[in-house]
Design a protein around this motif. Structure first.
Motif, PDB file in Angstrom:
ATOM      1  N   LEU A  98       1.413   9.675  -8.531  1.00 38.16           N
ATOM      2  CA  LEU A  98       0.655   8.437  -8.323  1.00 38.16           C
ATOM      3  C   LEU A  98       0.957   7.876  -6.935  1.00 38.16           C
ATOM      4  O   LEU A  98       2.119   7.659  -6.586  1.00 38.16           O
ATOM      5  N   ILE A  99      -0.092   7.655  -6.169  1.00 40.76           N
ATOM      6  CA  ILE A  99       0.056   7.229  -4.776  1.00 40.76           C
ATOM      7  C   ILE A  99      -0.446   5.790  -4.618  1.00 40.76           C
ATOM      8  O   ILE A  99      -1.605   5.491  -4.899  1.00 40.76           O
ATOM      9  N   ASP A 100       0.451   4.909  -4.207  1.00 41.61           N
ATOM     10  CA  ASP A 100       0.142   3.477  -4.058  1.00 41.61           C
ATOM     11  C   ASP A 100       0.393   3.049  -2.610  1.00 41.61           C
ATOM     12  O   ASP A 100       1.239   2.211  -2.331  1.00 41.61           O
ATOM     13  N   MET A 101      -0.355   3.671  -1.701  1.00 43.70           N
ATOM     14  CA  MET A 101      -0.124   3.448  -0.265  1.00 43.70           C
ATOM     15  C   MET A 101      -1.217   2.643   0.396  1.00 43.70           C
ATOM     16  O   MET A 101      -1.166   2.390   1.600  1.00 43.70           O
ATOM     17  N   TRP A 102      -2.233   2.307  -0.377  1.00 40.09           N
ATOM     18  CA  TRP A 102      -3.452   1.745   0.208  1.00 40.09           C
ATOM     19  C   TRP A 102      -3.183   0.507   1.069  1.00 40.09           C
ATOM     20  O   TRP A 102      -3.812   0.300   2.095  1.00 40.09           O
ATOM     21  N   ASP A 103      -2.246  -0.328   0.620  1.00 40.72           N
ATOM     22  CA  ASP A 103      -1.962  -1.577   1.339  1.00 40.72           C
ATOM     23  C   ASP A 103      -0.803  -1.459   2.324  1.00 40.72           C
ATOM     24  O   ASP A 103      -0.333  -2.467   2.837  1.00 40.72           O
ATOM     25  N   ASN A 104      -0.378  -0.237   2.565  1.00 42.08           N
ATOM     26  CA  ASN A 104       0.764  -0.041   3.466  1.00 42.08           C
ATOM     27  C   ASN A 104       0.349  -0.200   4.923  1.00 42.08           C
ATOM     28  O   ASN A 104      -0.053   0.744   5.592  1.00 42.08           O
ATOM     29  N   LYS A 105       0.474  -1.397   5.414  1.00 37.77           N
ATOM     30  CA  LYS A 105       0.013  -1.733   6.776  1.00 37.77           C
ATOM     31  C   LYS A 105       0.934  -1.162   7.854  1.00 37.77           C
ATOM     32  O   LYS A 105       0.518  -0.858   8.955  1.00 37.77           O
ATOM     33  N   ARG A 106       2.202  -1.020   7.504  1.00 35.12           N
ATOM     34  CA  ARG A 106       3.195  -0.520   8.451  1.00 35.12           C
ATOM     35  C   ARG A 106       2.782   0.823   9.056  1.00 35.12           C
ATOM     36  O   ARG A 106       3.012   1.094  10.223  1.00 35.12           O
ATOM     37  N   GLU A 107       2.221   1.651   8.216  1.00 28.38           N
ATOM     38  CA  GLU A 107       1.882   3.009   8.642  1.00 28.38           C
ATOM     39  C   GLU A 107       0.585   3.055   9.450  1.00 28.38           C
ATOM     40  O   GLU A 107       0.225   4.094   9.986  1.00 28.38           O
ATOM     41  N   GLY A 108      -0.140   1.946   9.477  1.00 25.32           N
ATOM     42  CA  GLY A 108      -1.369   1.912  10.266  1.00 25.32           C
ATOM     43  C   GLY A 108      -2.592   2.342   9.484  1.00 25.32           C
ATOM     44  O   GLY A 108      -2.520   2.640   8.287  1.00 25.32           O
TER      45      GLY A 108
END
Ligand code: GDP
Ligand code: MG
Length: 178
Positions: A61-71
């Motif tokens: 399960l991938i919950d990265m959508w809101d990860n702003k740090r990564e650009g």
């Protein structure tokens, strides 16, 4: 990994604040509602094997959508890597429901000709008095999207197990029809 025939990468997408991470946390077993142990692969990625209809399935399960740090690249990445998608909105936030439609269109564009399993998820169903999107609207939207629909509550853990079982079934349906 690519070599695992019963492993599915499931990606959570949707407006900030709709409850994606709350759903992921339940999946990860913070509240221990699903059968087996979970491995946390990274800050935003969880792996767990579920028994669904008597057959094991491993969900990454991938919950990265809101990860702003990564650009911004992370969103393109999310659009490419999923074997299946949970498009989440909040039933208390009409704008998040409208955003879900946009995301469906983006996903279709990013993955042309692929029949990707998707569940449209109306989260926060416990907040009955704040409801801005009816069940009927959610369901109708899913018909247009050609995907499944479920309302969940991460807060009271309603339909969360069913959600993850449902996405496994959707992936299997497509696998078995090939
Ligand atoms: P994300 O930005 O999509 O990852 O959303 P979060 O999981 O961080 O949730 C945003 C806020 O909504 C947090 O304060 C959560 O506690 C709350 N929340 C998430 N799911 C639910 C739910 O099903 N019901 C209620 N009442 N609140 C929720
Ligand atoms: Mg989050």
């Amino acid at each position: 990994s690519e070599s695992c025939s019963n492993c599915y990468r499931v990606v959570l997408i949707g407006e900030h604040g709709v409850g994606k991470s709350s759903l992921a946390n339940i999946f990860a077993g913070v509240h221990d509602s699903i059968d087996s142990d979970c491995e946390v692969l990274g800050e935003d990625t969880y792996e767990r094997t579920l028994m669904v209809d008597g057959e094991g399935a491993t969900i990454i399960l991938i919950d990265m959508w809101d990860n702003k740090r990564e650009g911004e690249w992370i969103r393109d990445h999310c659009m490419q890597v999923g074997d299946a998608y949970l498009i989440v909105y909040s039933i208390t936030d009409r704008a998040s429901f409208e955003k879900a439609s946009e995301l469906r269109i983006q996903l279709r564009r990013a993955r042309q000709k692929e029949d990707i399993p998707i569940i449209l998820v109306g989260n926060k169903s416990d907040l009955v008095r704040c409801r801005e999107v009816s069940v009927a609207e959610g369901r109708a939207c899913a018909v247009v999207f050609d995907c499944k629909f479920i309302e969940t509550s991460a807060a009271v853990q309603h339909n969360v197990k069913e959600l993850f079982e449902g996405i496994v079934r959707q992936v299997r349906l497509r696998r078995d029809s090939k």
